[in-house]
Design an enzyme around this catalytic site. Structure first.
Site, PDB file in Angstrom:
ATOM      1  NE  ARG A  78      16.863 -37.707 -12.247  1.00 22.33           N
ATOM      2  CZ  ARG A  78      18.007 -37.607 -12.989  1.00 22.33           C
ATOM      3  NH1 ARG A  78      18.771 -36.480 -12.708  1.00 22.33           N
ATOM      4  NH2 ARG A  78      18.883 -38.699 -13.561  1.00 22.33           N
TER       5      ARG A  78
ATOM      6  CG  HIS B  12      13.062 -18.404 -11.080  1.00 17.99           C
ATOM      7  ND1 HIS B  12      12.671 -18.422 -12.225  1.00 17.99           N
ATOM      8  CD2 HIS B  12      13.549 -19.671 -11.073  1.00 17.99           C
ATOM      9  CE1 HIS B  12      12.773 -19.674 -12.840  1.00 17.99           C
ATOM     10  NE2 HIS B  12      13.508 -20.405 -11.913  1.00 17.99           N
TER      11      HIS B  12
ATOM     12  CD  GLU C 113      10.583 -16.050 -13.550  1.00 23.10           C
ATOM     13  OE1 GLU C 113      11.971 -16.078 -13.529  1.00 23.10           O
ATOM     14  OE2 GLU C 113       9.856 -16.859 -13.138  1.00 23.10           O
TER      15      GLU C 113
END
Length: 529
Positions: free
Chosen positions: A150, A278, A261
């Site tokens: 998508r 992010h 992260e």
């Protein structure tokens, strides 16, 4: 709080409309800290974002848990395999961040091409450096997309608006679908890398895709490649990327995600790297959308409806569910009927979806039929989630096929149960505005009867008096016949009676009918609700 309503624990922050939706239907606790392992056993549903680790140990304590909702796209923090084994549905909100992630990808790509962040920082620092930040036009350049789900499709649409040529590598998307959306199909990743001026990653993280872009791939890439990653940091070998950026083999990178992260590594030191922390899903609209979507999905599971965003059962879009929904009860009952008629030692189950059904994603119907086949026949709870696992663990081969050809009916589903002694085939469809499930074929006979909780299938010689004798025997036992259908393949051979009755037959009555002259076989079937 009431004892009879399902209980939902919201462990991380979601949008207030999502919480309100759940509170109208269930008992909801919103707790962001505390002993989750000690409390999880009291809840039917758990909602998390990315910080909460839903491990196998935690799931071992979740005796009541039916559904885990992840308010976001990935489910990396959930042990999906363990949840599947325990029959727990895992749902997420993949569509919540489609626009946000696609827009962020385009933003990073433009920022990288025109050195916008670097020029901004220089000017803020008092340096007017026009000549240093000469950029690159994206028009007429080739954008290579790895992954065409998508988000990838939305990026392709926007890139075409920038007059870019779009080439796609995705082994799980048909080339025709890629071309329908105005992109070109790359047969291999290597072929894509050789053509791309800009590479953007939009694939999921699996053992196969971890380190997908490494030294070998970067060595094969077109000189001056620019890389954008708003998907998963682990898709790129960061050490290999660092060396390629330093050597100039890769002209630049725009990264929103990293292997660890928060990230504080050497990529931050390079002038030809644009970074964001992010932020791909970090828009107000995406966060609100994720909370509402996951709340709707959790509510669907708790209320016995189909969750279109389940990650451990076939995911079916809402428009597909509108068509397939009425066939789910049919599939469940046909699977159960075939298994019952076949008896013990089923070694193979085949599912055929015929007519208009063949135009749709019928995996959910197959899983529903498996659910019906195993219901009440194995020790563990069986549902739409773990039915395929149950089949595999029991050495039952499962096959599925589809065909536009359907004799006599617009849509038809056929289930075949094979044993060492032979095979049993049943077929069915739905009729009427209320989509009543009906059997239209069984045991080699064309016969039409509704699928009801109590059914009797009687094979007998095709001679006068057989129907009357069955009626007499059932009447004497106080068993009322609701409906009856009779079929034969040829005059003077055998015939099949299919009856729905109001109350069950005793084993003694079944044997009594079977012992009558001219009766070949009698099967009493009890279907679940």
């Amino acid at each position: 709080m009431t004892d009879d309503r399902p209980r939902v624990l919201i462990r991380e922050r979601i949008a207030d409309p999502g919480i309100d939706l759940l509170r109208r239907r269930f008992d909801v606790d919103v707790e962001f800290d505390g002993d989750l392992a000690g409390r999880i056993g009291a809840y039917d549903a758990l909602i998390v974002r990315s910080a909460t680790r839903v491990t196998a140990d935690l799931l071992g304590r979740a005796e009541r848990l039916k559904v885990i909702g992840r308010a976001g796209v990935g489910v990396d923090n959930v042990d999906v395999d363990e949840a599947t084994k325990r029959g727990i549905v895992v749902v997420n909100a993949p569509q919540s961040t489609i626009v946000s992630a696609a827009e962020h990808t385009i933003g990073l790509m433009l920022g990288l091409a025109r050195s916008i962040p670097q020029a901004h920082a220089a000017l803020k620092a008092g340096r007017w450096e026009r000549s240093r930040f000469a950029g690159l036009e994206l028009a007429e350049k080739t954008l290579g997309l790895v992954g065409f789900g998508r988000i990838g499709q939305q990026v392709a649409r926007r890139a075409r608006g920038l007059a870019m040529r779009v080439v796609v590598f995705d082994p799980y998307v048909a080339p025709e679908r890629i071309r329908e959306l105005g992109a070109e199909h790359a047969r291999t990743l290597e072929g894509l890398l050789e053509e791309a001026d800009v590479l953007s990653l939009h694939t999921t993280l699996t053992p196969e895709t971890r380190g997908l872009i490494g030294r070998r791939e970067l060595a094969r890439a077109k000189d001056g490649l620019r890389i954008v990653n708003v998907a998963r940091g682990e898709l790129i070998d960061e050490e290999a990327l660092l060396d390629a950026l330093r050597s100039g083999r890769v002209a630049g990178a725009a990264l929103d995600v990293f292997s660890a992260e928060p990230y504080s590594g050497p990529l931050l030191e390079l002038d030809n790297v644009v970074v964001t922390p992010h932020l791909g899903a970090s828009t107000r609209e995406a966060q609100d959308r994720a909370g509402v979507i996951v709340a709707e999905q959790v509510a669907a599971v708790l209320e016995g409806r189909v969750a279109s965003n389940a990650v451990n059962i076939p995911a079916v879009p809402a428009e597909e569910l509108e068509f397939l929904g009425p066939f789910l009860p049919l599939a469940t009952k046909l699977g159960e009927l075939a298994f019952e008629l076949a008896g013990a030692n089923v070694t193979r189950l085949e599912f055929a979806h015929l007519g208009e059904l063949a135009d749709h994603d019928t995996r959910l119907l197959t899983v529903a039929a498996l659910n019906g086949a195993f219901r009440g026949r194995v020790e563990e709870p069986v549902n739409l989630v773990n039915a395929p696992v149950v089949a595999r663990e029991r050495g039952i081969e499962v096959r599925e096929e589809s065909s536009r050809v359907s004799p006599d009916f617009t849509s038809l589903m056929e289930v075949t149960a094979e044993t060492g002694e032979g095979r049993v085939v049943v077929s069915g469809t739905t009729l009427g505005g209320d989509h009543r499930p009906r059997v239209v074929g069984a045991l080699g006979y064309e016969i039409e009867v509704e699928l009801e909780p109590y059914m009797v299938f009687i094979e007998n010689s095709d001679q006068p008096g057989r129907i009357g004798r069955v009626g007499t025997l059932l009447g004497e036992a106080g068993v009322n016949i609701a409906t009856m259908a009779v079929s034969r393949n040829r005059p003077g051979g055998n015939a099949l009676m299919a009856l729905t009755i109001d109350n069950p037959l005793s084993p003694e009555l079944v044997e009594r009918i079977r012992s009558e002259p001219g009766f070949v076989e009698v099967r009493f079937i009890r279907l679940g609700d």
